[in-house]
Design a protein around this motif. Structure first.
Motif, PDB file in Angstrom:
ATOM      1  N   ALA A  75     -20.152 -41.581  20.409  1.00 31.14           N
ATOM      2  CA  ALA A  75     -19.635 -40.900  19.216  1.00 31.14           C
ATOM      3  C   ALA A  75     -20.812 -40.359  18.431  1.00 31.14           C
ATOM      4  CB  ALA A  75     -18.842 -41.877  18.359  1.00 31.14           C
ATOM      5  N   GLU A  76     -20.886 -39.037  18.310  1.00 32.09           N
ATOM      6  CA  GLU A  76     -21.963 -38.397  17.550  1.00 32.09           C
ATOM      7  C   GLU A  76     -21.370 -37.878  16.249  1.00 32.09           C
ATOM      8  OE1 GLU A  76     -25.133 -38.114  17.773  1.00 32.09           O
ATOM      9  OE2 GLU A  76     -25.480 -38.884  19.799  1.00 32.09           O
ATOM     10  N   VAL A  77     -21.799 -38.457  15.152  1.00 33.78           N
ATOM     11  CA  VAL A  77     -21.224 -38.098  13.849  1.00 33.78           C
ATOM     12  C   VAL A  77     -22.099 -37.045  13.172  1.00 33.78           C
ATOM     13  CG1 VAL A  77     -20.493 -39.003  11.610  1.00 33.78           C
ATOM     14  CG2 VAL A  77     -20.291 -40.435  13.663  1.00 33.78           C
ATOM     15  N   SER A  78     -21.489 -35.929  12.817  1.00 32.80           N
ATOM     16  CA  SER A  78     -22.230 -34.849  12.161  1.00 32.80           C
ATOM     17  C   SER A  78     -21.578 -34.552  10.814  1.00 32.80           C
ATOM     18  CB  SER A  78     -22.198 -33.622  13.083  1.00 32.80           C
ATOM     19  OG  SER A  78     -22.621 -32.488  12.400  1.00 32.80           O
ATOM     20  N   ARG A  79     -22.389 -34.660   9.751  1.00 31.31           N
ATOM     21  CA  ARG A  79     -21.820 -34.513   8.403  1.00 31.31           C
ATOM     22  C   ARG A  79     -22.064 -33.133   7.827  1.00 31.31           C
ATOM     23  NH1 ARG A  79     -20.526 -39.745   6.797  1.00 31.31           N
ATOM     24  NH2 ARG A  79     -21.233 -41.104   8.457  1.00 31.31           N
ATOM     25  N   GLY A  80     -21.002 -32.386   7.594  1.00 33.29           N
ATOM     26  CA  GLY A  80     -21.102 -31.080   6.937  1.00 33.29           C
ATOM     27  C   GLY A  80     -20.837 -31.269   5.453  1.00 33.29           C
TER      28      GLY A  80
ATOM     29  N   ILE B  12     -16.852 -35.482  14.490  1.00 33.95           N
ATOM     30  CA  ILE B  12     -17.289 -36.528  15.422  1.00 33.95           C
ATOM     31  C   ILE B  12     -17.137 -35.990  16.843  1.00 33.95           C
ATOM     32  CG2 ILE B  12     -16.952 -38.923  16.190  1.00 33.95           C
ATOM     33  CD1 ILE B  12     -15.552 -39.406  13.454  1.00 33.95           C
ATOM     34  N   GLY B  13     -18.243 -35.907  17.532  1.00 32.22           N
ATOM     35  CA  GLY B  13     -18.213 -35.472  18.930  1.00 32.22           C
ATOM     36  C   GLY B  13     -18.017 -36.692  19.811  1.00 32.22           C
ATOM     37  N   VAL B  14     -17.054 -36.622  20.700  1.00 32.70           N
ATOM     38  CA  VAL B  14     -16.790 -37.731  21.614  1.00 32.70           C
ATOM     39  C   VAL B  14     -17.277 -37.313  22.998  1.00 32.70           C
ATOM     40  CG1 VAL B  14     -15.040 -39.315  22.501  1.00 32.70           C
ATOM     41  CG2 VAL B  14     -14.711 -38.204  20.280  1.00 32.70           C
ATOM     42  N   ILE B  15     -18.240 -38.064  23.509  1.00 34.06           N
ATOM     43  CA  ILE B  15     -18.870 -37.682  24.765  1.00 34.06           C
ATOM     44  C   ILE B  15     -18.626 -38.770  25.805  1.00 34.06           C
ATOM     45  CG2 ILE B  15     -21.040 -36.927  25.851  1.00 34.06           C
ATOM     46  CD1 ILE B  15     -20.378 -35.195  23.460  1.00 34.06           C
ATOM     47  N   GLY B  16     -18.265 -38.332  27.003  1.00 34.97           N
ATOM     48  CA  GLY B  16     -18.030 -39.274  28.094  1.00 34.97           C
ATOM     49  C   GLY B  16     -17.185 -38.591  29.154  1.00 34.97           C
ATOM     50  N   PRO B  17     -16.717 -39.347  30.165  1.00 31.48           N
ATOM     51  CA  PRO B  17     -15.905 -38.724  31.206  1.00 31.48           C
ATOM     52  C   PRO B  17     -14.615 -38.135  30.616  1.00 31.48           C
ATOM     53  CG  PRO B  17     -16.562 -40.957  31.818  1.00 31.48           C
ATOM     54  CD  PRO B  17     -16.945 -40.777  30.386  1.00 31.48           C
ATOM     55  N   GLU B  18     -14.352 -36.860  30.979  1.00 29.92           N
ATOM     56  CA  GLU B  18     -13.234 -36.119  30.389  1.00 29.92           C
ATOM     57  C   GLU B  18     -11.898 -36.857  30.517  1.00 29.92           C
ATOM     58  OE1 GLU B  18     -13.489 -33.128  28.813  1.00 29.92           O
ATOM     59  OE2 GLU B  18     -15.653 -33.106  29.095  1.00 29.92           O
ATOM     60  N   ASP B  19     -11.650 -37.398  31.731  1.00 23.95           N
ATOM     61  CA  ASP B  19     -10.326 -38.010  31.943  1.00 23.95           C
ATOM     62  C   ASP B  19     -10.163 -39.258  31.068  1.00 23.95           C
ATOM     63  OD1 ASP B  19     -12.381 -38.991  33.454  1.00 23.95           O
ATOM     64  OD2 ASP B  19     -11.109 -39.641  35.119  1.00 23.95           O
ATOM     65  N   LYS B  20     -11.261 -39.975  30.889  1.00 23.48           N
ATOM     66  CA  LYS B  20     -11.224 -41.187  30.055  1.00 23.48           C
ATOM     67  C   LYS B  20     -10.956 -40.820  28.581  1.00 23.48           C
ATOM     68  CE  LYS B  20     -13.956 -45.381  29.440  1.00 23.48           C
ATOM     69  NZ  LYS B  20     -15.273 -45.963  29.581  1.00 23.48           N
ATOM     70  N   ILE B  21     -11.592 -39.707  28.133  1.00 24.67           N
ATOM     71  CA  ILE B  21     -11.415 -39.295  26.737  1.00 24.67           C
ATOM     72  C   ILE B  21      -9.975 -38.838  26.503  1.00 24.67           C
ATOM     73  CG2 ILE B  21     -12.121 -37.616  24.978  1.00 24.67           C
ATOM     74  CD1 ILE B  21     -14.880 -37.554  26.305  1.00 24.67           C
ATOM     75  N   ARG B  22      -9.453 -38.092  27.485  1.00 24.57           N
ATOM     76  CA  ARG B  22      -8.122 -37.501  27.320  1.00 24.57           C
ATOM     77  C   ARG B  22      -7.034 -38.558  27.125  1.00 24.57           C
ATOM     78  NH1 ARG B  22      -7.759 -34.568  31.951  1.00 24.57           N
ATOM     79  NH2 ARG B  22      -9.765 -33.572  31.673  1.00 24.57           N
ATOM     80  N   GLU B  23      -7.221 -39.751  27.688  1.00 22.69           N
ATOM     81  CA  GLU B  23      -6.153 -40.747  27.592  1.00 22.69           C
ATOM     82  C   GLU B  23      -6.182 -41.532  26.268  1.00 22.69           C
ATOM     83  OE1 GLU B  23      -8.337 -44.377  30.106  1.00 22.69           O
ATOM     84  OE2 GLU B  23      -7.242 -42.763  31.134  1.00 22.69           O
ATOM     85  N   LYS B  24      -7.212 -41.281  25.429  1.00 22.62           N
ATOM     86  CA  LYS B  24      -7.304 -42.028  24.171  1.00 22.62           C
ATOM     87  C   LYS B  24      -6.529 -41.325  23.044  1.00 22.62           C
ATOM     88  CE  LYS B  24     -10.164 -44.910  26.036  1.00 22.62           C
ATOM     89  NZ  LYS B  24      -9.547 -46.092  26.664  1.00 22.62           N
ATOM     90  N   PRO B  25      -5.892 -42.105  22.181  1.00 18.49           N
ATOM     91  CA  PRO B  25      -5.071 -41.511  21.107  1.00 18.49           C
ATOM     92  C   PRO B  25      -5.909 -41.115  19.893  1.00 18.49           C
ATOM     93  CG  PRO B  25      -4.924 -43.896  21.052  1.00 18.49           C
ATOM     94  CD  PRO B  25      -5.862 -43.580  22.179  1.00 18.49           C
ATOM     95  N   LEU B  26      -6.820 -40.164  20.098  1.00 19.29           N
ATOM     96  CA  LEU B  26      -7.780 -39.828  19.036  1.00 19.29           C
ATOM     97  C   LEU B  26      -7.107 -39.261  17.783  1.00 19.29           C
ATOM     98  CD1 LEU B  26     -10.520 -38.174  21.291  1.00 19.29           C
ATOM     99  CD2 LEU B  26     -10.501 -40.507  20.381  1.00 19.29           C
TER     100      LEU B  26
END
Ligand code: PEP
Ligand code: MN
Length: 337
Positions: free
Chosen positions: A28-33, A39-53
């Protein structure tokens, strides 16, 4: 995936989102404007897609980044980044000129040129101590001594310095002296070097490889950001084409494309880009007009004695004249100098 939080999201909510993402083994890369936190979420695409963000309190939107580069993508920040080199900010309203000789040759050479370019309006001093030369018989740079001379020129002028690091084994040494690291065209895809400079805290200027696409350049920058260093500048320095009248072909297309694709500041090196002294000013002005944040120009007080790239070095007077014209073009497109 990019999570944009609501303007009224609390710090607790933001920390909670980042902590949960990390607990799933994702980054999780947090960028404050000014208005919102991204928040950028980085990792395997399929794993990210299944999370209830989208279900976290405080979340306004969740958008997939379909491009292969994530952290460098413009959407990741939703605004252009500023990168600080010493007391100079690149990527803000001010247009920044970097200048100096191709190689550091002696203390008096670098200090003399540093004073000249500073007087003319340059804000960052360049000079190579480790030189990537096509021939092993050509001057290879002064190494540590060159770095010490650069530090002396910084002391004499107050200008921060940018210098190339060619090898991971020299990184600690170069970091002791540099205000900004340069990764040269020939090392743009030296992935172990990219990772190592990504672990430092210094800004890094990454030059485009001579046979690299714009996407290749962005993917290489992604390596640096992925190690935690977001202070990256991208530099267009000309590519190899079938054209032989000029040293390289300065791809000014890259400037607006990069400004749209990435939040990172864009620098243009018209010197290596065209390689012929008489044409450098035209390309420098074109780079400003195209929307670059900075230019880097080689200047030498005795080009005929230069140990590298003398044929493309501007004389201090010509450089001063160029800076005046750069200022006019910058003003015409709403930038300051
Ligand atoms: C340089 O800036 O001195 C240099 C060697 O540039 P490049 O890596 O773009 O050839
Ligand atoms: Mn050079």
């Amino acid at each position: 995936m990019i999570i944009v939080t609501r303007p009224d999201a609390t710090e607790e909510q933001i920390d909670h989102i980042a902590a949960r993402i990390r607990s799933w083994g994702l980054k999780a890369e947090v960028s404050r404007g000014e208005m919102r936190v991204v928040i950028g979420v980085i990792g395997p695409e399929d794993k990210i897609r299944e999370k209830p963000l989208g279900a976290f309190p405080g979340v306004e939107s969740v958008t997939p980044v379909l491009k292969p580069y994530k952290l460098v993508a413009y959407e990741f920040r939703g605004r252009h980044s500023h990168v600080q080199i010493g007391n100079v900010v690149v990527g803000a309203r001010e247009f920044v000129v970097m200048a100096g000789p191709c190689s550091v040759e002696s203390e008096s050479q670098i200090t003399t040129i540093a004073k000249e370019v500073s007087k003319a309006g340059a804000r960052v001093l360049r000079g190579g101590a480790f030189k990537p030369r096509t021939s092993p018989y050509s001057f290879q740079g002064l190494g540590k001594l060159g770095l010490q001379f650069l530090a002396e020129a910084r002391r004499a002028t107050g200008m921060p310095v940018i210098t190339e690091v060619m090898d991971t084994k020299d990184l600690d040494l170069v970091c002791e002296y540099a205000d900004c690291l340069q990764v040269g065209a020939r090392n743009m895809q030296n992935f172990s070097l990219l990772r190592e400079v990504g672990r430092t805290k210094l800004p890094v200027m990454l030059k485009r490889g001579m046979a690299a696409t714009i996407k290749d350049l962005l993917m290489s920058a992604e390596y640096i950001l992925n190690e935690g260093n977001f202070n990256v500048l991208l530099c267009e320095r000309g590519i190899r084409t079938f054209e032989t009248m000029t040293r390289n072909t300065l791809d000014l297309n890259a400037v607006p494309v990069l400004k749209a694709e990435t939040h990172l500041p864009v620098v243009v090196d018209p010197t290596h880009g065209i390689g012929l002294r008489e044409f450098i000013p035209s390309m420098a002005l074109a780079a400003v007009a195209a929307g670059a944040d900075s230019i880097m120009v080689e200047v030498h007080n005795a080009p005929e004695q230069a140990k590298s790239d003398g044929e493309q070095a501007l004389l201090p007077n010509d450089f001063e004249d160029l800076v005046g014209r750069v200022r006019s073009v910058a003003a015409a497109i709403g930038r300051e100098m």
